[in-house]
Design a protein around this motif. Sequence first.
Motif, PDB file in Angstrom:
ATOM      1  N   MET A   1       0.845  -1.190   0.000  1.00 37.38           N
ATOM      2  CA  MET A   1       0.000   0.000   0.000  1.00 37.38           C
ATOM      3  C   MET A   1       0.888   1.251   0.000  1.00 37.38           C
ATOM      4  O   MET A   1       0.886   2.016   0.929  1.00 37.38           O
ATOM      5  CB  MET A   1      -0.881  -0.019   1.245  1.00 37.38           C
ATOM      6  CG  MET A   1      -2.228   0.515   0.965  1.00 37.38           C
ATOM      7  SD  MET A   1      -3.419   0.480   2.297  1.00 37.38           S
ATOM      8  CE  MET A   1      -2.602   0.088   3.766  1.00 37.38           C
ATOM      9  N   THR A   2       1.607   1.441  -1.067  1.00 36.57           N
ATOM     10  CA  THR A   2       2.487   2.608  -1.088  1.00 36.57           C
ATOM     11  C   THR A   2       2.226   3.494  -2.279  1.00 36.57           C
ATOM     12  O   THR A   2       1.739   4.603  -2.128  1.00 36.57           O
ATOM     13  CB  THR A   2       3.959   2.163  -1.073  1.00 36.57           C
ATOM     14  OG1 THR A   2       4.185   1.286  -2.165  1.00 36.57           O
ATOM     15  CG2 THR A   2       4.327   1.484   0.219  1.00 36.57           C
TER      16      THR A   2
ATOM     17  N   LEU B   1      -1.720   4.730  -3.419  1.00 34.98           N
ATOM     18  CA  LEU B   1      -2.338   5.455  -2.312  1.00 34.98           C
ATOM     19  C   LEU B   1      -1.568   6.730  -1.996  1.00 34.98           C
ATOM     20  O   LEU B   1      -2.166   7.784  -1.755  1.00 34.98           O
ATOM     21  CB  LEU B   1      -2.446   4.577  -1.059  1.00 34.98           C
ATOM     22  CG  LEU B   1      -3.081   5.248   0.160  1.00 34.98           C
ATOM     23  CD1 LEU B   1      -4.498   5.734  -0.171  1.00 34.98           C
ATOM     24  CD2 LEU B   1      -3.107   4.319   1.344  1.00 34.98           C
TER      25      LEU B   1
ATOM     26  N   HIS C   1      -5.604   5.861   5.241  1.00 33.95           N
ATOM     27  CA  HIS C   1      -4.898   4.573   5.307  1.00 33.95           C
ATOM     28  C   HIS C   1      -5.794   3.530   5.970  1.00 33.95           C
ATOM     29  O   HIS C   1      -5.897   2.395   5.482  1.00 33.95           O
ATOM     30  CB  HIS C   1      -3.586   4.707   6.098  1.00 33.95           C
ATOM     31  CG  HIS C   1      -2.407   5.072   5.271  1.00 33.95           C
ATOM     32  ND1 HIS C   1      -1.781   4.189   4.439  1.00 33.95           N
ATOM     33  CD2 HIS C   1      -1.737   6.249   5.146  1.00 33.95           C
ATOM     34  CE1 HIS C   1      -0.772   4.785   3.834  1.00 33.95           C
ATOM     35  NE2 HIS C   1      -0.722   6.046   4.242  1.00 33.95           N
TER      36      HIS C   1
ATOM     37  N   VAL D   1      -8.610   2.432   3.567  1.00 37.23           N
ATOM     38  CA  VAL D   1      -8.142   1.541   2.505  1.00 37.23           C
ATOM     39  C   VAL D   1      -7.833   0.153   3.078  1.00 37.23           C
ATOM     40  O   VAL D   1      -8.175  -0.874   2.471  1.00 37.23           O
ATOM     41  CB  VAL D   1      -6.923   2.153   1.775  1.00 37.23           C
ATOM     42  CG1 VAL D   1      -6.258   1.141   0.863  1.00 37.23           C
ATOM     43  CG2 VAL D   1      -7.356   3.375   0.982  1.00 37.23           C
ATOM     44  N   GLN D   2      -7.236   0.089   4.248  1.00 34.84           N
ATOM     45  CA  GLN D   2      -6.957  -1.215   4.869  1.00 34.84           C
ATOM     46  C   GLN D   2      -8.250  -1.961   5.156  1.00 34.84           C
ATOM     47  O   GLN D   2      -8.344  -3.164   4.906  1.00 34.84           O
ATOM     48  CB  GLN D   2      -6.154  -1.025   6.154  1.00 34.84           C
ATOM     49  CG  GLN D   2      -4.702  -0.732   5.922  1.00 34.84           C
ATOM     50  CD  GLN D   2      -3.939  -0.561   7.237  1.00 34.84           C
ATOM     51  OE1 GLN D   2      -4.527  -0.365   8.299  1.00 34.84           O
ATOM     52  NE2 GLN D   2      -2.607  -0.642   7.149  1.00 34.84           N
TER      53      GLN D   2
ATOM     54  N   MET E   1      -9.621  -3.296   1.964  1.00 32.97           N
ATOM     55  CA  MET E   1      -8.850  -4.441   1.468  1.00 32.97           C
ATOM     56  C   MET E   1      -9.136  -5.696   2.293  1.00 32.97           C
ATOM     57  O   MET E   1      -9.161  -6.807   1.767  1.00 32.97           O
ATOM     58  CB  MET E   1      -7.358  -4.108   1.469  1.00 32.97           C
ATOM     59  CG  MET E   1      -6.992  -3.100   0.379  1.00 32.97           C
ATOM     60  SD  MET E   1      -5.289  -2.538   0.436  1.00 32.97           S
ATOM     61  CE  MET E   1      -4.391  -4.059   0.192  1.00 32.97           C
TER      62      MET E   1
ATOM     63  N   THR F   1      -9.301  -5.077  -3.900  1.00 33.39           N
ATOM     64  CA  THR F   1      -7.883  -4.890  -4.183  1.00 33.39           C
ATOM     65  C   THR F   1      -7.516  -3.461  -3.801  1.00 33.39           C
ATOM     66  O   THR F   1      -8.396  -2.614  -3.591  1.00 33.39           O
ATOM     67  CB  THR F   1      -7.584  -5.113  -5.681  1.00 33.39           C
ATOM     68  OG1 THR F   1      -8.257  -4.092  -6.424  1.00 33.39           O
ATOM     69  CG2 THR F   1      -8.020  -6.501  -6.140  1.00 33.39           C
ATOM     70  N   GLU F   2      -6.213  -3.199  -3.756  1.00 34.25           N
ATOM     71  CA  GLU F   2      -5.783  -1.841  -3.386  1.00 34.25           C
ATOM     72  C   GLU F   2      -6.324  -0.783  -4.340  1.00 34.25           C
ATOM     73  O   GLU F   2      -6.870   0.229  -3.883  1.00 34.25           O
ATOM     74  CB  GLU F   2      -4.266  -1.750  -3.284  1.00 34.25           C
ATOM     75  CG  GLU F   2      -3.805  -0.375  -2.803  1.00 34.25           C
ATOM     76  CD  GLU F   2      -2.296  -0.256  -2.664  1.00 34.25           C
ATOM     77  OE1 GLU F   2      -1.842   0.851  -2.313  1.00 34.25           O
ATOM     78  OE2 GLU F   2      -1.574  -1.238  -2.897  1.00 34.25           O
TER      79      GLU F   2
ATOM     80  N   ALA G   1      -9.949  -0.273  -3.564  1.00 37.71           N
ATOM     81  CA  ALA G   1     -10.125   0.404  -2.275  1.00 37.71           C
ATOM     82  C   ALA G   1      -9.829   1.896  -2.413  1.00 37.71           C
ATOM     83  O   ALA G   1     -10.547   2.731  -1.855  1.00 37.71           O
ATOM     84  CB  ALA G   1      -9.215  -0.223  -1.222  1.00 37.71           C
ATOM     85  N   ILE G   2      -8.798   2.232  -3.175  1.00 33.76           N
ATOM     86  CA  ILE G   2      -8.462   3.639  -3.388  1.00 33.76           C
ATOM     87  C   ILE G   2      -9.561   4.325  -4.187  1.00 33.76           C
ATOM     88  O   ILE G   2      -9.909   5.487  -3.917  1.00 33.76           O
ATOM     89  CB  ILE G   2      -7.083   3.766  -4.075  1.00 33.76           C
ATOM     90  CG1 ILE G   2      -5.987   3.281  -3.125  1.00 33.76           C
ATOM     91  CG2 ILE G   2      -6.813   5.205  -4.502  1.00 33.76           C
ATOM     92  CD1 ILE G   2      -4.625   3.129  -3.778  1.00 33.76           C
TER      93      ILE G   2
END
Length: 193
Positions: free
Chosen positions: A1-2, A5, A29, A32-33, A36, A41-42, A45-46
């Motif tokens: 998650m970098t 996001l 953060h 989004v966690q 997920m 998926t990331e 979620a974003i």
Amino acid sequence: MTGPLNHWLDVALRDLAPAARDRMTAEYHAHVQDAMHSGLTEPEAIATLGDPAHVNRALRRTYATDQELRNVQGPKVWWFMLLLVAWYGLAALWFEQDVEAVAATTALVLACPAWLLVRSEPQPVRNLLLATAGQWLFNFTLWLGWSVQAWLGDPPSFGAILWLLPVLWVVWLVDTMQQARRMRRTLTLGGRA
């Protein structure tokens, strides 16, 4: 998650004050966690966070920007406007314009309670209020002189401004109070209020 996001956060939190930026980074953060953990998926979620430019505009209506909190011009504007009002009053006395001299004196007297009202505010809010109050005092000085002249039967040639200025003051007040409320809210996040 970098990567994705962080890019979204850079756009969504651009120019916000550090306290608001830190708080919102933690909340996004966590969101989004949670998304997920629910199976997204990331990138999905974003995507639930929305358009980062729209989020930035919404956050700027709620929290102050870093530039707003760093504004240190308030006291300078305040003292400059007080000197301008005093100079205007002295010039009016010199040219035997009693109405304008009384208007300037009234504005300077009103400056005392204005100063007392804002001095307990946190520094950034005080700077905003002092800058606005200083400009208002000079504006009020001119308006009061013109209003008294009109009442005495010698209205200025631009008499419509006598009605326009109080409307401007209301708009000015509403905008300043909204800014002050955003600043207080932001300072509370950082524990500075």
